[in-house]
Design a protein around this motif. Structure first.
Motif, PDB file in Angstrom:
ATOM      1  N   ASP A   1       0.827  -1.207   0.000  1.00 24.15           N
ATOM      2  CA  ASP A   1       0.000   0.000   0.000  1.00 24.15           C
ATOM      3  C   ASP A   1       0.864   1.261   0.000  1.00 24.15           C
ATOM      4  O   ASP A   1       0.518   2.268  -0.641  1.00 24.15           O
ATOM      5  CB  ASP A   1      -0.925   0.010   1.218  1.00 24.15           C
TER       6      ASP A   1
ATOM      7  N   LEU B   1       2.183   1.860  -3.468  1.00 27.14           N
ATOM      8  CA  LEU B   1       1.089   2.385  -4.296  1.00 27.14           C
ATOM      9  C   LEU B   1       0.850   3.855  -4.002  1.00 27.14           C
ATOM     10  O   LEU B   1       0.616   4.664  -4.917  1.00 27.14           O
ATOM     11  CB  LEU B   1      -0.178   1.567  -4.052  1.00 27.14           C
ATOM     12  N   TRP B   2       0.930   4.241  -2.719  1.00 30.95           N
ATOM     13  CA  TRP B   2       0.751   5.647  -2.331  1.00 30.95           C
ATOM     14  C   TRP B   2       1.865   6.512  -2.919  1.00 30.95           C
ATOM     15  O   TRP B   2       1.605   7.617  -3.408  1.00 30.95           O
ATOM     16  CB  TRP B   2       0.731   5.760  -0.815  1.00 30.95           C
TER      17      TRP B   2
ATOM     18  N   GLU C   1       3.508   5.938  -5.672  1.00 31.77           N
ATOM     19  CA  GLU C   1       3.227   6.073  -7.098  1.00 31.77           C
ATOM     20  C   GLU C   1       2.160   7.123  -7.360  1.00 31.77           C
ATOM     21  O   GLU C   1       2.273   7.916  -8.309  1.00 31.77           O
ATOM     22  CB  GLU C   1       2.793   4.728  -7.684  1.00 31.77           C
ATOM     23  N   GLU C   2       1.126   7.149  -6.524  1.00 28.79           N
ATOM     24  CA  GLU C   2       0.055   8.129  -6.712  1.00 28.79           C
ATOM     25  C   GLU C   2       0.542   9.546  -6.430  1.00 28.79           C
ATOM     26  O   GLU C   2       0.200  10.484  -7.156  1.00 28.79           O
ATOM     27  CB  GLU C   2      -1.120   7.784  -5.803  1.00 28.79           C
ATOM     28  N   VAL C   3       1.334   9.708  -5.377  1.00 28.60           N
ATOM     29  CA  VAL C   3       1.824  11.039  -5.011  1.00 28.60           C
ATOM     30  C   VAL C   3       2.808  11.566  -6.051  1.00 28.60           C
ATOM     31  O   VAL C   3       2.756  12.732  -6.459  1.00 28.60           O
ATOM     32  CB  VAL C   3       2.471  11.009  -3.612  1.00 28.60           C
ATOM     33  N   SER C   4       3.730  10.700  -6.492  1.00 28.11           N
ATOM     34  CA  SER C   4       4.751  11.123  -7.449  1.00 28.11           C
ATOM     35  C   SER C   4       4.287  11.041  -8.896  1.00 28.11           C
ATOM     36  O   SER C   4       5.011  11.462  -9.800  1.00 28.11           O
ATOM     37  CB  SER C   4       6.006  10.263  -7.272  1.00 28.11           C
ATOM     38  N   ASN C   5       3.101  10.449  -9.107  1.00 29.56           N
ATOM     39  CA  ASN C   5       2.546  10.290 -10.455  1.00 29.56           C
ATOM     40  C   ASN C   5       3.505   9.532 -11.374  1.00 29.56           C
ATOM     41  O   ASN C   5       3.710   9.892 -12.533  1.00 29.56           O
ATOM     42  CB  ASN C   5       2.213  11.657 -11.063  1.00 29.56           C
TER      43      ASN C   5
ATOM     44  N   GLN D   1       5.089   5.353 -12.366  1.00 25.19           N
ATOM     45  CA  GLN D   1       4.886   3.910 -12.273  1.00 25.19           C
ATOM     46  C   GLN D   1       6.236   3.265 -11.966  1.00 25.19           C
ATOM     47  O   GLN D   1       7.054   3.059 -12.864  1.00 25.19           O
ATOM     48  CB  GLN D   1       4.298   3.364 -13.576  1.00 25.19           C
TER      49      GLN D   1
ATOM     50  N   TYR E   1       3.254  -4.005  -9.297  1.00 22.67           N
ATOM     51  CA  TYR E   1       3.177  -3.460  -7.948  1.00 22.67           C
ATOM     52  C   TYR E   1       4.212  -4.176  -7.092  1.00 22.67           C
ATOM     53  O   TYR E   1       4.886  -5.105  -7.557  1.00 22.67           O
ATOM     54  CB  TYR E   1       1.771  -3.625  -7.359  1.00 22.67           C
TER      55      TYR E   1
END
Length: 411
Positions: free
Chosen positions: A346, A349-350, A352-356, A358, A367
């Motif tokens: 998790d 994944l967080w 990746e979302e924050v830094s935009n 993959q 993942y």
């Protein structure tokens, strides 16, 4: 409250002293070093277990875990499947025909392993239906000459659903025009993506279409099985083959992908061995910190000896202090390691979302997987306790040998 003298003094020595804060600082760094070593070892082993699990699920969910193959194509494959599924440890069975050839589309050619499957049976032994990105395995109908391809293979050939692709087999056919290779035109009816190398080399067609191409109409080459324990797949397959009428032999995944999993196992072992050195360094810090404490406390040791303390009591004092460092460091490392291992997927994944970005897009698993095994946790924790305890023996023996007269000579 009554407490043993050795326990009371040993725990007292772990706290900061007004005269020498440096020794307490060394003890603190020993605890932190042991904490980091145990934590990192648990987290890394959990992540490698996660990748191992994904490999087993994705690759061995696509290739035959075990196969019963006839020396000659056979037609009574329904009976073979029925016999196989009554065997202990077998979760499912399905027929197959294996072809190898070239796929051609608009001047682009690539090699491929084409497997003839029966859509009604394939879900018993394969995970392909769970990873279809377009189309369905049920689109493979007898006589339709549809084909399901891996997304990477389709990308290399520039194919999409609905496109035509030509399968060229390595067998030649004699015709009035001369000797020409055998080929057949297929329609791409679906694409799958499991995230492994199989995406770039594998395709599926209907079992009867494959039989026509292989010129064994109404027959199959073998039956593949799925078992509840991968490491007995070969044994189970040979047991089934031995009970069948006719000439059959067995094969299993270790022949095709065994070297891959052996390499992963060796890599995990070597990684654990290298990370164990971190724990060993932390344990060595316990030795150095206790030696400094013994040197600093020679006068206290001498006074205790003159008051009647035995060498065994003195030795126990410093073993208590070193063991306290080991217990605290190992316990904190275990708790942090378990917490991080359970939440690292998790967290990645967080990030990746924050830094935009993959982070794992280029790998077969998109993942960061993690699988915490309590056996690994117990092993790492036990190793931390044992190494930290062993590290106390030399300084404690050295303290027990301090002579009161020499220690108090210059006091």
């Amino acid at each position: 409250m009554f407490r043993p003298v050795s326990l009371f003094i040993g725990l007292r020595y772990t706290r900061a002293k007004r005269r020498n804060h440096f020794i307490s600082f060394i003890s603190l760094t020993s605890i932190l070093g042991l904490t980091l070593g145990v934590m990192v070892l648990i987290v890394v082993l959990s992540v490698m277990n996660g990748f191992d699990r994904e490999l087993q699920h994705r690759i061995l969910g696509m290739v035959p875990q075990g196969s019963i193959v006839g020396y000659q194509p056979f037609s009574d494959w329904e009976k073979v499947i029925a016999d196989a599924e009554t065997e202990k440890h077998v979760e499912g069975a399905a027929p197959f025909i294996q072809l190898q050839g070239l796929l051609s589309h608009k001047g682009t050619v690539d090699s491929a392993f084409i497997t003839g499957v029966h859509p009604d049976y394939e879900d018993r032994v394969s995970i392909i239906s769970k990873y279809m990105t377009s189309g369905s395995l049920q689109d493979l109908q007898s006589g339709s000459f549809n084909i399901v391809l891996g997304s990477a293979l389709a990308g290399k050939l520039g194919l999409a659903v609905g496109d035509k692709v030509t399968l060229v087999l390595p067998e030649a056919t004699v015709s009035p025009a001369g000797v020409i290779p055998r080929f057949k035109r297929f329609t791409v009816s679906g694409l799958f993506k499991v995230g492994a190398e199989l995406d770039g080399i594998v395709g599926f067609i209907h079992l009867e279409d494959a039989a026509r191409l292989a010129r064994i109409k109404g027959k199959v080459e073998g039956v593949r099985i799925k078992v509840d324990n991968l490491f007995i797949a070969g044994q189970v397959a040979w047991q089934i083959a031995g009970k069948l009428d006719g000439q059959f032999y067995a094969s299993d995944w270790t022949r095709t992908h065994g070297t891959l999993f052996q390499a992963i196992k060796m890599e995990k072992t070597m990684m654990a061995l290298l990370l164990t050195l971190i724990v060993a360094v932390a344990a060595f810090n316990i030795v150095s910190s206790l030696v400094m404490v013994v040197t600093d406390k020679k006068a206290d040791i001498a006074i205790l000896r003159t008051l009647g303390a035995s060498p065994r009591t003195i030795m126990t004092v410093f073993m208590v202090q070193g063991s306290f460092i080991g217990v605290m460091g190992t316990l904190m490392g275990t708790l942090l390691g378990v917490f991080i291992a359970l939440n690292i997927s998790d967290f990645a994944l967080w990030v990746e979302e924050v830094s935009n970005t993959q982070l794992f897009e280029q790998y077969f698993v998109n993942y960061l997987p993690s699988e915490l095994r309590w056996g690994n946790v117990m092993f790492v924790s036990g190793m931390g306790f044992i190494m930290s305890f062993l590290a106390t023996l030399y300084p404690a023996r050295r303290a027990a040998k301090v002579q009161p007269a020499e220690a108090l000579r210059y006091e």
